[in-house]
Motif scaffolding. Structure first.
Motif, PDB file in Angstrom:
ATOM      1  N   VAL A 243       0.860  -1.186   0.000  1.00  0.00           N
ATOM      2  CA  VAL A 243       0.000   0.000   0.000  1.00  0.00           C
ATOM      3  C   VAL A 243       0.894   1.232   0.000  1.00  0.00           C
ATOM      4  N   ARG A 244       0.671   2.091  -0.999  1.00  0.00           N
ATOM      5  CA  ARG A 244       1.478   3.302  -1.170  1.00  0.00           C
ATOM      6  C   ARG A 244       0.664   4.484  -0.656  1.00  0.00           C
ATOM      7  N   VAL A 245       1.070   5.046   0.486  1.00  0.00           N
ATOM      8  CA  VAL A 245       0.315   6.126   1.129  1.00  0.00           C
ATOM      9  C   VAL A 245       0.990   7.460   0.822  1.00  0.00           C
ATOM     10  N   ILE A 246       0.196   8.404   0.324  1.00  0.00           N
ATOM     11  CA  ILE A 246       0.700   9.726  -0.070  1.00  0.00           C
ATOM     12  C   ILE A 246      -0.112  10.787   0.667  1.00  0.00           C
ATOM     13  N   ASN A 247       0.552  11.731   1.313  1.00  0.00           N
ATOM     14  CA  ASN A 247      -0.184  12.855   1.898  1.00  0.00           C
ATOM     15  C   ASN A 247      -0.185  14.006   0.898  1.00  0.00           C
ATOM     16  N   ALA A 248      -1.329  14.147   0.202  1.00  0.00           N
ATOM     17  CA  ALA A 248      -1.509  15.231  -0.764  1.00  0.00           C
ATOM     18  C   ALA A 248      -2.329  16.375  -0.174  1.00  0.00           C
ATOM     19  N   ALA A 249      -2.560  16.337   1.152  1.00  0.00           N
ATOM     20  CA  ALA A 249      -3.320  17.417   1.791  1.00  0.00           C
ATOM     21  C   ALA A 249      -2.596  18.744   1.621  1.00  0.00           C
ATOM     22  N   LEU A 250      -3.357  19.807   1.599  1.00  0.00           N
ATOM     23  CA  LEU A 250      -2.772  21.125   1.344  1.00  0.00           C
ATOM     24  C   LEU A 250      -2.034  21.671   2.563  1.00  0.00           C
ATOM     25  N   ASN A 251      -2.626  21.503   3.744  1.00  0.00           N
ATOM     26  CA  ASN A 251      -2.108  22.216   4.918  1.00  0.00           C
ATOM     27  C   ASN A 251      -2.049  21.392   6.197  1.00  0.00           C
ATOM     28  N   GLN A 252      -2.091  20.060   6.107  1.00  0.00           N
ATOM     29  CA  GLN A 252      -2.234  19.302   7.341  1.00  0.00           C
ATOM     30  C   GLN A 252      -1.429  18.005   7.345  1.00  0.00           C
ATOM     31  N   GLN A 253      -0.604  17.822   8.393  1.00  0.00           N
ATOM     32  CA  GLN A 253      -0.012  16.514   8.654  1.00  0.00           C
ATOM     33  C   GLN A 253      -1.140  15.572   9.092  1.00  0.00           C
ATOM     34  N   LEU A 254      -0.996  14.288   8.783  1.00  0.00           N
ATOM     35  CA  LEU A 254      -2.087  13.348   9.050  1.00  0.00           C
ATOM     36  C   LEU A 254      -1.563  12.049   9.652  1.00  0.00           C
TER      37      LEU A 254
ATOM     38  N   MET B 140       2.484   8.636  10.261  1.00  0.00           N
ATOM     39  CA  MET B 140       2.268  10.082  10.280  1.00  0.00           C
ATOM     40  C   MET B 140       3.005  10.654   9.074  1.00  0.00           C
ATOM     41  N   LEU B 141       2.242  11.275   8.190  1.00  0.00           N
ATOM     42  CA  LEU B 141       2.841  11.869   6.988  1.00  0.00           C
ATOM     43  C   LEU B 141       2.534  13.355   6.951  1.00  0.00           C
ATOM     44  N   GLY B 142       3.573  14.146   6.683  1.00  0.00           N
ATOM     45  CA  GLY B 142       3.355  15.551   6.385  1.00  0.00           C
ATOM     46  C   GLY B 142       3.002  15.697   4.922  1.00  0.00           C
ATOM     47  N   PRO B 143       2.345  16.789   4.535  1.00  0.00           N
ATOM     48  CA  PRO B 143       2.075  17.020   3.114  1.00  0.00           C
ATOM     49  C   PRO B 143       3.360  16.900   2.293  1.00  0.00           C
ATOM     50  N   GLY B 144       3.283  16.123   1.200  1.00  0.00           N
ATOM     51  CA  GLY B 144       4.450  15.908   0.361  1.00  0.00           C
ATOM     52  C   GLY B 144       5.113  14.573   0.579  1.00  0.00           C
TER      53      GLY B 144
END
Length: 569
Positions: free
Chosen positions: A226-237, A265-269
């Protein structure tokens, strides 16, 4: 006259090497794609609005390639906004013209215009992604880049049974461009998002969303990638799957020494590749993501997005999925335990010595309200306007030329080369900072590096206005994260914590809240490379700087010539 045997065998070996290298070369493919940036009606949370998409898809197309392949992607802009596309994490060796950040390596693609990006994936395997790098368009303009091993090569772990992409994002009921434009007008913080998403869908916990919740198949006994990507604009998740553990095997298109965890825990990017096993009772299990919100007192979207991991042998598809317990939104201990678990799997090329040693503070600030300005344009606390900076310089994008054009063509007056290697004033960065240090200066300042320089950057968070975790992304390079910690970096004691044996290779580092991180890289890629916070509100406020890396010796150490269709300002 007969050739001596040694010469014949040497010639044979040379011919064999040429043919084998040609065989490797012919295995590499060139992938051609067309991206049409356009407005598309998208319905989420009971509302329909015109969203900017690529090819009418949200998220946009996944690009699947092998290590060594090349990409030729023609982007046609049929939207009403300027746009550029950044191929996040792609090294862009000698192809800085294809990197994509607006006014850094190119001028924007104007409405009705097009630009063809050409680049090669070199030495990277795993997961990267692409996104708009112009205003807040990346709220909906993004997609995955899946990089398989070279043909004939294999993963450094048993081949998984399935391969899935999970893109975490943010959704606004309003037009994201209107949201950031209003914040620019008022000087205050922009409205937070209305939902988080998994592969573009909010999931079961939001209104009008459950029928479109993303489902990820799983069979008993399988091991899936599973390839998890944080593409959120302004939020670590934070991200979890109920009752399942992750074996982390990659991050930012580099393999890592495998480790097991129940939460990411992924930061945006950032991207994280994990293996999950189908070792639970066949059924349905929620995948869920919610905020890691480290800035004390700052508003954030406190909702939870879900998808469903669904066993193909489950007896009923109507049963309610099990829900994971996600960490509290301010759980810095869990975030830190995760980010400090990464190690490279084998021998690394981390520089043991340093030619350029920079100390860069990163954080927020405020600007005083300009004279005679309306109160409505100074909506940050105490009648001010929010800003952000690195080493007290709030970065300003040029507008008439890109930095790369100006550097390559020797155009004066576009930037200055006086970005400071350390803060102009030494202070207690994570303590009670004097108000006299809250207002940065504005400028388009760069820091010059010679080709081959071994570079160390100490990134130091500050508590100006509020401390928070910043995902810092460097274009054009992967870097080694050799250490991180809390409080003020102390060169006398903290250098003993440096890992110069097996540090992880990343393109985006989570700068800890009220803390520091140290990265190292070799400046072996000529061009203009922005280093910025990947919280888009912060980059807009100026939390960025640019490295200008000179050409080395000869063609293979020099920037390619600009393409003929490079957009004009």
């Amino acid at each position: 006259m007969a050739q001596p045997t040694g010469i014949v065998s040497h010639m044979f070996l040379t011919i064999l090497l040429i043919f084998s290298s040609l065989a490797c070369f012919t295995n590499a493919k060139t992938h051609h794609h067309g991206f049409v940036v356009q407005a598309t009606k998208v319905t989420r949370l009971c509302k329909t609005r015109n969203s900017i998409t690529v090819n009418g898809q949200f998220p946009g197309p996944t690009l699947e390639v092998n290590n060594g392949d090349s990409l030729v992607i023609k982007v046609v802009n049929k939207a009403k906004y300027n746009v550029t596309i950044h191929w996040h994490g792609v090294r862009q060796i000698r192809t800085a013209w294809a990197d994509g950040p607006e006014f850094i390596t190119q001028c924007p693609i104007r409405p009705g215009q097009s630009y063809t990006y050409k680049f090669t994936i070199s030495g990277q395997e795993g997961t990267l992604w692409w996104h708009a790098h112009s205003s807040w368009l990346r709220a909906t303009v993004y997609g995955a880049i899946v990089i398989h091993p070279k043909q004939g090569d294999s993963y450094p772990f048993p081949k998984p049974n399935r391969d899935s992409v999970i893109m975490l994002g943010e959704w606004w009921n309003a037009n994201p461009i209107d949201v950031i434009n209003e914040a620019r007008r008022t000087g205050g913080a922009p409205n937070v998002s209305d939902a988080y998403t998994i592969n573009g869908q909010p999931g079961d916990l939001y209104n009008c969303s459950s029928k479109d919740t993303i489902k990820v198949p799983m069979s008993s006994g399988e091991t899936n990638l599973v390839r998890v990507i944080n593409a959120a604009l302004n939020q670590q998740l934070f991200f979890k799957i109920a009752n399942h553990k992750f074996t982390v095997v990659g991050a930012d298109a580099s393999y890592v020494k495998p480790f097991t965890t129940s939460v990411l825990m992924l930061g945006p990017g950032q991207t994280t590749d994990v293996l999950i096993k189908g070792d639970q009772t066949p059924g349905r299990y929620y995948m869920a993501a919610r905020a890691y919100a480290s800035a004390q007192g700052a508003p954030f979207d406190n909702t939870t997005t879900t998808a469903i991991l669904e066993y193909t042998t489950a007896k009923s598809n109507s049963s309610k999925p099990a829900m994971p317990t996600l960490p509290p939104f301010n759980d810095t201990n869990t975030a830190t335990a995760f980010t400090t678990s990464f190690r490279s799997p084998g021998k690394t090329l981390v520089p043991k010595t340093v030619d350029e040693n920079l100390f860069i503070t990163a954080g927020l600030g405020i600007n005083k309200c300009p004279p005679k300005a309306k109160a409505s344009t100074c909506q940050a606390p105490n009648n001010t306007r929010f800003t952000a900076s690195m080493n007290n310089v709030s970065f300003v994008l040029p507008s008439n030329f890109s930095l790369l054009q100006a550097h390559h063509n020797g155009i004066p007056g576009v930037f200055t080369t006086d970005f400071p290697a350390k803060p102009p004033v030494t202070f207690d960065y994570t303590g009670n900072v004097s108000r006299s240090l809250w207002q940065p200066t504005r400028g388009t300042k760069v820091y010059k590096l010679k080709y081959g320089d071994k570079v160390q950057v100490v990134l130091q968070g500050t508590s100006i206005f509020t401390a928070e975790n910043h995902p810092i992304h460097l274009h054009g390079y992967d870097f080694y994260v050799v250490a991180e910690g809390f409080g003020n970096f102390n060169p006398k004691t903290d250098t003993s914590k440096f890992n110069l044996v097996d540090p992880p290779l990343r393109n985006t580092v989570s700068l800890p809240v009220n803390g520091w991180a140290v990265i190292r890289f070799v400046a072996d890629n000529p061009g203009t490379w922005i280093m910025h916070c990947h919280l888009d509100v912060h980059i807009g406020w100026g939390l960025a700087m640019v490295f200008v890396v000179d050409n080395g010796v000869g063609l293979m150490e020099s920037l390619q010539q600009p393409p003929k269709d490079l957009p004009r300002c």
